[in-house]
Enzyme design. Sequence first.
Site, PDB file in Angstrom:
ATOM      1  N   SER A  81      51.320 -27.223  89.728  1.00  0.00           N
ATOM      2  CA  SER A  81      51.987 -28.486  89.428  1.00  0.00           C
ATOM      3  C   SER A  81      51.009 -29.660  89.509  1.00  0.00           C
ATOM      4  CB  SER A  81      53.187 -28.658  90.363  1.00  0.00           C
ATOM      5  OG  SER A  81      54.032 -29.685  89.923  1.00  0.00           O
ATOM      6  N   ASP A  94      62.003 -23.738  84.474  1.00  0.00           N
ATOM      7  CA  ASP A  94      61.491 -24.908  85.196  1.00  0.00           C
ATOM      8  C   ASP A  94      62.379 -26.129  84.954  1.00  0.00           C
ATOM      9  OD1 ASP A  94      59.907 -26.922  86.366  1.00  0.00           O
ATOM     10  OD2 ASP A  94      58.070 -25.873  85.825  1.00  0.00           O
ATOM     11  N   HIS A 139      60.298 -23.620  88.965  1.00  0.00           N
ATOM     12  CA  HIS A 139      59.017 -24.317  89.034  1.00  0.00           C
ATOM     13  C   HIS A 139      58.022 -23.711  90.020  1.00  0.00           C
ATOM     14  CE1 HIS A 139      56.257 -27.670  88.721  1.00  0.00           C
ATOM     15  NE2 HIS A 139      56.335 -27.880  90.021  1.00  0.00           N
TER      16      HIS A 139
END
Length: 230
Positions: A76, A176, A205
Amino acid sequence: MPSVLILHGLSSHPVLTVGPLPEVLRQAGYQIAQPTLPGHGTRPEDLKGVRWQDWYRVALEAYRSLPSPKAVVGLSMGGLLAAKIAAEEAPQALVAMVPALGFVNKTAYLAPYLSWAIPIAKGTASVRDAERKAKSPNYPWMPTEAVAELVKLQREVDPLLPKVKAPALVLQARHDSTIPEASVRRYYQRLGSAHKQYKVYDSEHDLLLDSEADKVAADIRDWLQGILPV
């Protein structure tokens, strides 16, 4: 011995959020560094006043402390920091898991302008499996100014992506709810790497916390072994 820098995401726990990956890589013979990015691993309030440059400084110091050859792996926000390192430091490999180049929630882009009025941002539902979700170590909320810093980091990293030349592996989570597929695809497509691969997992995610965590870790290990054999 090849080495790997592992970078966690925004509001993520620096150790627990990367699940089985560090141990899988250690068992394969890699030296690992897992820095705690400023404001993480304690309480959400500690993200107040932290800038994206602070995250990058700590990540870069950890990267430079490792012996070559080396790879950088990021989840991320960590995927953005990893790309900046890859563009500027030329590691031998880059792995980006759901790199945070955009948001599903479009109001997040307004964080730089609204943090004074809306000081708290709710955490995201980043794990699909109910049992694993209940054990998520991520912050339940974060200061909106931390999201604003992530927006600034996105703007910093996007133009750097074509400068990345290292072999790259980019991983997307099919379910996600935080980072849209289009943003992960953009990250992948803009990379200047001649050798790059894109994979999709049946996950939310947090790829290394959800039900396919072991597979994700094994796939990263196998890919790295093809680039940086031990």
